[in-house]
Design a protein around this motif. Sequence first.
Motif, PDB file in Angstrom:
ATOM      1  N   GLU A 168       0.839  -1.191   0.000  1.00  0.00           N
ATOM      2  CA  GLU A 168       0.000   0.000   0.000  1.00  0.00           C
ATOM      3  C   GLU A 168       0.877   1.244   0.000  1.00  0.00           C
ATOM      4  O   GLU A 168       1.887   1.309   0.701  1.00  0.00           O
ATOM      5  N   VAL A 169       0.470   2.211  -0.797  1.00  0.00           N
ATOM      6  CA  VAL A 169       1.072   3.540  -0.756  1.00  0.00           C
ATOM      7  C   VAL A 169       0.028   4.473  -0.160  1.00  0.00           C
ATOM      8  O   VAL A 169      -1.059   4.627  -0.718  1.00  0.00           O
ATOM      9  N   VAL A 170       0.331   5.055   0.988  1.00  0.00           N
ATOM     10  CA  VAL A 170      -0.618   5.902   1.716  1.00  0.00           C
ATOM     11  C   VAL A 170      -0.105   7.342   1.697  1.00  0.00           C
ATOM     12  O   VAL A 170       0.984   7.626   2.203  1.00  0.00           O
ATOM     13  N   VAL A 171      -0.887   8.226   1.113  1.00  0.00           N
ATOM     14  CA  VAL A 171      -0.533   9.644   1.054  1.00  0.00           C
ATOM     15  C   VAL A 171      -1.458  10.399   1.992  1.00  0.00           C
ATOM     16  O   VAL A 171      -2.682  10.372   1.833  1.00  0.00           O
ATOM     17  N   THR A 172      -0.882  11.053   2.995  1.00  0.00           N
ATOM     18  CA  THR A 172      -1.657  11.798   3.983  1.00  0.00           C
ATOM     19  C   THR A 172      -1.535  13.287   3.711  1.00  0.00           C
ATOM     20  O   THR A 172      -0.430  13.822   3.578  1.00  0.00           O
ATOM     21  N   GLY A 173      -2.677  13.960   3.622  1.00  0.00           N
ATOM     22  CA  GLY A 173      -2.697  15.403   3.419  1.00  0.00           C
ATOM     23  C   GLY A 173      -3.591  16.072   4.438  1.00  0.00           C
ATOM     24  O   GLY A 173      -4.093  15.429   5.361  1.00  0.00           O
ATOM     25  N   ALA A 219      -5.205   9.171   1.056  1.00  0.00           N
ATOM     26  CA  ALA A 219      -5.471   8.407  -0.159  1.00  0.00           C
ATOM     27  C   ALA A 219      -4.619   7.148  -0.084  1.00  0.00           C
ATOM     28  O   ALA A 219      -3.439   7.215   0.261  1.00  0.00           O
ATOM     29  N   VAL A 220      -5.212   5.992  -0.371  1.00  0.00           N
ATOM     30  CA  VAL A 220      -4.511   4.711  -0.251  1.00  0.00           C
ATOM     31  C   VAL A 220      -4.563   3.984  -1.586  1.00  0.00           C
ATOM     32  O   VAL A 220      -5.644   3.711  -2.109  1.00  0.00           O
ATOM     33  N   LEU A 221      -3.402   3.695  -2.140  1.00  0.00           N
ATOM     34  CA  LEU A 221      -3.297   2.899  -3.353  1.00  0.00           C
ATOM     35  C   LEU A 221      -2.801   1.516  -2.969  1.00  0.00           C
ATOM     36  O   LEU A 221      -1.741   1.379  -2.367  1.00  0.00           O
ATOM     37  N   GLU A 222      -3.575   0.470  -3.291  1.00  0.00           N
ATOM     38  CA  GLU A 222      -3.170  -0.894  -2.994  1.00  0.00           C
ATOM     39  C   GLU A 222      -2.434  -1.481  -4.187  1.00  0.00           C
ATOM     40  O   GLU A 222      -2.960  -1.537  -5.295  1.00  0.00           O
ATOM     41  N   TYR A 223      -1.195  -1.902  -3.899  1.00  0.00           N
ATOM     42  CA  TYR A 223      -0.383  -2.529  -4.941  1.00  0.00           C
ATOM     43  C   TYR A 223      -0.462  -4.035  -4.770  1.00  0.00           C
ATOM     44  O   TYR A 223      -0.375  -4.528  -3.658  1.00  0.00           O
ATOM     45  N   PRO A 224      -0.604  -4.829  -5.805  1.00  0.00           N
ATOM     46  CA  PRO A 224      -0.658  -4.459  -7.226  1.00  0.00           C
ATOM     47  C   PRO A 224      -2.062  -4.620  -7.812  1.00  0.00           C
ATOM     48  O   PRO A 224      -2.200  -5.105  -8.930  1.00  0.00           O
ATOM     49  N   THR A 225      -3.097  -4.240  -7.087  1.00  0.00           N
ATOM     50  CA  THR A 225      -4.467  -4.504  -7.527  1.00  0.00           C
ATOM     51  C   THR A 225      -5.118  -3.344  -8.264  1.00  0.00           C
ATOM     52  O   THR A 225      -6.266  -3.461  -8.708  1.00  0.00           O
ATOM     53  N   ASP A 226      -4.432  -2.201  -8.371  1.00  0.00           N
ATOM     54  CA  ASP A 226      -5.026  -1.030  -9.032  1.00  0.00           C
ATOM     55  C   ASP A 226      -6.206  -0.476  -8.246  1.00  0.00           C
ATOM     56  O   ASP A 226      -7.094   0.154  -8.828  1.00  0.00           O
ATOM     57  N   ARG A 274     -11.429   0.311  -8.168  1.00  0.00           N
ATOM     58  CA  ARG A 274     -10.368  -0.031  -9.096  1.00  0.00           C
ATOM     59  C   ARG A 274     -10.201   1.081 -10.119  1.00  0.00           C
ATOM     60  O   ARG A 274     -11.182   1.612 -10.636  1.00  0.00           O
ATOM     61  N   VAL A 275      -8.959   1.433 -10.376  1.00  0.00           N
ATOM     62  CA  VAL A 275      -8.650   2.473 -11.353  1.00  0.00           C
ATOM     63  C   VAL A 275      -7.877   1.813 -12.485  1.00  0.00           C
ATOM     64  O   VAL A 275      -6.661   1.629 -12.389  1.00  0.00           O
ATOM     65  N   PRO A 276      -8.549   1.384 -13.553  1.00  0.00           N
ATOM     66  CA  PRO A 276      -7.872   0.651 -14.630  1.00  0.00           C
ATOM     67  C   PRO A 276      -6.721   1.459 -15.221  1.00  0.00           C
ATOM     68  O   PRO A 276      -6.842   2.664 -15.457  1.00  0.00           O
ATOM     69  N   GLY A 277      -5.591   0.773 -15.383  1.00  0.00           N
ATOM     70  CA  GLY A 277      -4.446   1.418 -16.010  1.00  0.00           C
ATOM     71  C   GLY A 277      -3.607   2.260 -15.088  1.00  0.00           C
ATOM     72  O   GLY A 277      -2.623   2.858 -15.510  1.00  0.00           O
TER      73      GLY A 277
END
Length: 227
Positions: free
Chosen positions: A90-95, A100-107, A119-122
């Motif tokens: 997971e890449v977690v960006v705190t503002g 915002a959390v992006l789960e790798y490698p599921t998009d 899911r965010v295709p691409g």
Amino acid sequence: MPGDRADTGRSAVTGGAPPPRVAVIGANGHGRWHRRVIAPLHAAGRLRLVDYRVRPIEVEDTAVLRVLFRAGPPMLVAVTLAAEEFVAGEVVVTGTTGQAVLEYPTDRLRLPGYVVTRRVPGLLGLLGLLGLLENLLAHRADPAGVPLIAPLARTAPFTALLDALRPAPEPRLLDGDLVTTLGEGGERVRHLRGVVDVLRRAAERGALPSELAVPWASAAYRAKLAG
């Protein structure tokens, strides 16, 4: 050894909005996304690293790295190959408005204010999470039409980080009651008990294990990053 407020980059105002930061967490996965997160960022700054091993090897299988850049938000990477469970990266960006959390490698992406991920295709392609060898071969075949994902100039911050980590001491060996061993011989697997919880708390707070009162935590290796 607890870091001071200037070192951690945390808010000095109790109850205030958390300062912007980037956190990466993963368990029992692989580390291609480490390079992707670090490479686009400016390298100049300072770092703290704690790393451990539960196996008789010369490299770490669990590590927490915090980088304070001269420009931009601080970043913390908390990863392990010794977890009792699998955690997708997971890449977690705190503002100032949330996380915002992006789960790798599921998009899959969760934006501030949303409970579920979508899911965010691409998206992985946009982030450059593609095979570097495949990209290099395609670039050689069509230099004008296929740009390099990681041109030399873009890899400079990651190279500077590796150079700063080279003098770090050998990872600390964790054993005894801290470790669970399953299987025998070539099938033997060693788990560091509770490590997923430790890494999640580290990512959430931008903190090293020693700043979370983790019993097996050790002092951090410190270094400066060349700009």
